[in-house]
Design a protein around this motif. Structure first.
Motif, mmCIF file in Angstrom:
data_model
loop_
_atom_site.group_PDB
_atom_site.id
_atom_site.type_symbol
_atom_site.label_atom_id
_atom_site.label_comp_id
_atom_site.label_asym_id
_atom_site.label_seq_id
_atom_site.Cartn_x
_atom_site.Cartn_y
_atom_site.Cartn_z
ATOM 1 N N ARG A 31 0.857 -1.188 0.000
ATOM 2 C CA ARG A 31 0.000 0.000 0.000
ATOM 3 C C ARG A 31 0.885 1.228 0.000
ATOM 4 O O ARG A 31 1.880 1.288 0.710
ATOM 5 C CB ARG A 31 -0.884 0.018 1.233
ATOM 6 C CG ARG A 31 -1.908 -1.061 1.215
ATOM 7 C CD ARG A 31 -2.822 -1.042 2.388
ATOM 8 N NE ARG A 31 -2.676 0.130 3.230
ATOM 9 C CZ ARG A 31 -3.176 0.224 4.421
ATOM 10 N NH1 ARG A 31 -3.829 -0.750 4.933
ATOM 11 N NH2 ARG A 31 -3.027 1.324 5.135
ATOM 12 N N GLY A 32 0.483 2.220 -0.767
ATOM 13 C CA GLY A 32 1.240 3.451 -0.822
ATOM 14 C C GLY A 32 1.000 4.312 0.398
ATOM 15 O O GLY A 32 0.069 4.105 1.178
ATOM 16 N N THR A 38 -5.018 8.220 3.701
ATOM 17 C CA THR A 38 -6.460 8.264 3.436
ATOM 18 C C THR A 38 -7.207 7.415 4.440
ATOM 19 O O THR A 38 -8.259 7.819 4.950
ATOM 20 C CB THR A 38 -6.754 7.775 2.006
ATOM 21 O OG1 THR A 38 -6.060 8.610 1.080
ATOM 22 C CG2 THR A 38 -8.228 7.809 1.706
ATOM 23 N N GLU A 39 -6.684 6.242 4.751
ATOM 24 C CA GLU A 39 -7.335 5.366 5.717
ATOM 25 C C GLU A 39 -7.333 5.975 7.114
ATOM 26 O O GLU A 39 -8.322 5.890 7.847
ATOM 27 C CB GLU A 39 -6.648 4.006 5.745
ATOM 28 C CG GLU A 39 -7.336 3.010 6.638
ATOM 29 C CD GLU A 39 -6.668 1.658 6.581
ATOM 30 O OE1 GLU A 39 -6.312 1.154 7.664
ATOM 31 O OE2 GLU A 39 -6.491 1.124 5.478
ATOM 32 N N VAL A 92 3.410 4.172 9.781
ATOM 33 C CA VAL A 92 3.000 3.741 8.446
ATOM 34 C C VAL A 92 3.979 2.685 7.961
ATOM 35 O O VAL A 92 5.134 2.638 8.378
ATOM 36 C CB VAL A 92 2.936 4.925 7.446
ATOM 37 C CG1 VAL A 92 1.807 5.858 7.792
ATOM 38 C CG2 VAL A 92 4.246 5.664 7.387
ATOM 39 N N LYS A 93 3.498 1.848 7.080
ATOM 40 C CA LYS A 93 4.338 0.790 6.520
ATOM 41 C C LYS A 93 4.836 1.251 5.161
ATOM 42 O O LYS A 93 4.069 1.330 4.208
ATOM 43 C CB LYS A 93 3.547 -0.502 6.395
ATOM 44 C CG LYS A 93 3.133 -1.059 7.721
ATOM 45 C CD LYS A 93 2.291 -2.292 7.563
ATOM 46 C CE LYS A 93 1.843 -2.768 8.930
ATOM 47 N NZ LYS A 93 0.888 -3.855 8.849
ATOM 48 N N ILE A 94 6.097 1.568 5.111
ATOM 49 C CA ILE A 94 6.721 2.015 3.871
ATOM 50 C C ILE A 94 8.096 1.358 3.808
ATOM 51 O O ILE A 94 8.780 1.245 4.824
ATOM 52 C CB ILE A 94 6.786 3.555 3.789
ATOM 53 C CG1 ILE A 94 7.284 4.009 2.438
ATOM 54 C CG2 ILE A 94 7.593 4.127 4.892
ATOM 55 C CD1 ILE A 94 7.103 5.493 2.192
ATOM 56 N N VAL A 107 -5.118 17.462 1.277
ATOM 57 C CA VAL A 107 -6.192 16.747 1.962
ATOM 58 C C VAL A 107 -7.494 17.472 1.682
ATOM 59 O O VAL A 107 -7.573 18.690 1.820
ATOM 60 C CB VAL A 107 -5.927 16.667 3.485
ATOM 61 C CG1 VAL A 107 -7.114 16.073 4.215
ATOM 62 C CG2 VAL A 107 -4.663 15.893 3.760
ATOM 63 N N ARG A 108 -8.526 16.700 1.311
ATOM 64 C CA ARG A 108 -9.851 17.276 1.099
ATOM 65 C C ARG A 108 -10.846 16.435 1.887
ATOM 66 O O ARG A 108 -10.884 15.217 1.764
ATOM 67 C CB ARG A 108 -10.222 17.261 -0.375
ATOM 68 C CG ARG A 108 -11.551 17.952 -0.634
ATOM 69 C CD ARG A 108 -11.895 17.933 -2.081
ATOM 70 N NE ARG A 108 -12.182 16.551 -2.452
ATOM 71 C CZ ARG A 108 -12.340 16.126 -3.686
ATOM 72 N NH1 ARG A 108 -12.199 16.944 -4.689
ATOM 73 N NH2 ARG A 108 -12.605 14.858 -3.929
#
Length: 111
Positions: A31-32, A38-39, A92-94, A107-108
């Motif tokens: 996942r990016g 977003t999640e 985060v997983k990166i 961000v919207r």
């Protein structure tokens, strides 16, 4: 004639080295970073008046892979607090964490 044989040998060496120089395909990350953000921001309870608000979020990643929010540029104070609370120090997983690299994400908020 001697120069021609050197050219042929050099061409053969270059062609074989090009075959073995192929880089292996790297596995794609599951996942990016933007999908993970977003999640993290998906569950919100903004009122109708605050929907369709936008913000520019500047952040960096620390050595542990956590988001460190540097600034949130928006007209809405509620959105700024929401983004900071949801993202700051969330892991985060990166795969390639570059500590100190600045990221900017738009961000919207929608209903």
């Amino acid at each position: 004639m001697r120069k021609l044989s050197y050219v042929i040998v050099a061409a053969m060496l270059l062609s074989t080295s090009a075959i073995f120089a192929n880089t292996p395909e790297l596995p794609e990350p599951t996942r990016g970073l933007s999908e993970q953000i977003t999640e993290l921001l998906s569950d919100n309870s903004f009122s109708e008046g605050e929907c369709d608000s936008t913000a520019q979020v500047r952040f960096t990643l620390n050595e542990e892979g956590q988001i460190v929010v540097l600034s949130v540029e928006t007209a809405s104070e509620n959105l700024e607090r929401f983004v900071k609370n949801r993202l700051n120090y969330k892991k985060v997983k990166i795969s390639n964490v570059v500590e100190g690299k600045l990221y900017t994400v738009p961000v919207r908020v929608t209903s």
